[in-house]
Scaffold this motif. Structure first.
Motif: not given
Length: 171
Positions: A3-4, A7, A61-64, A66-67
């Protein structure tokens, strides 16, 4: 860990495509239509690839997002820096100063600026004023503005970008 990297890839690609889009908009404003069209193709292609990648991932995931959003914001900032650095425009400075302020005219002439001057009639306070017109490029804009401010801290200054100059002098 996967995931990192997704992103990071989305973030980097958005920086690239939005930077290109910002530069494209500025290039078109400066009458470089074919360069703008080429940049539009690259920008849209990159956006499509990134959007497809971001929407294909089955991760809630909220990280997508946000990225994606951080990449957009960073790309806007970077594109603005690139545009201001490499796309040099012509600017018109209009400065309203006290009519008795001959110092500005002498300093402008000494620095090689060619200015047009209009006498103004001021009905507000009755003090005579003059308007100075200058055409400058992006490299000398700040210098001319500082010179006017140094000679008349109360000067009213309006700066606008000029699309085209013909038969004139630009410092």
């Amino acid at each position: 860990m996967d995931l990192f990297f997704i992103c990071l890839k989305i973030f980097g690609a958005r920086i690239l495509d939005v930077s290109i889009g910002t530069v494209r908009a500025n290039v078109i404003l400066h009458d470089k239509k074919f360069v703008g069209a080429f940049l539009a193709f690259i920008e849209t292609f990159l956006w499509f690839v990134v959007a497809r990648e971001a929407l294909r991932i089955d991760v809630s995931n909220i990280l997508i997002p946000i990225s994606y959003s951080l990449g957009f914001a960073s790309g806007t900032l970077i594109g603005s820096f690139i545009s201001s650095r490499f796309i040099k425009g012509v600017f018109m400075i209009q400065a309203v100063v006290d009519e008795n302020n001959e110092r500005i005219l002498k300093e402008l002439k000494a620095k090689g600026y060619l200015a047009s001057i209009l006498e103004l009639k001021n009905n507000f306070d009755g003090n005579p004023r003059m308007m100075i017109y200058l055409q400058v490029n992006g490299e000398t804009l700040k210098k001319a503005e500082k010179l006017i401010r140094r000679c008349d801290p109360d000067a009213f200054i309006a700066i606008s970008e000029t699309k085209r100059v013909q038969n004139g002098y630009v410092k």
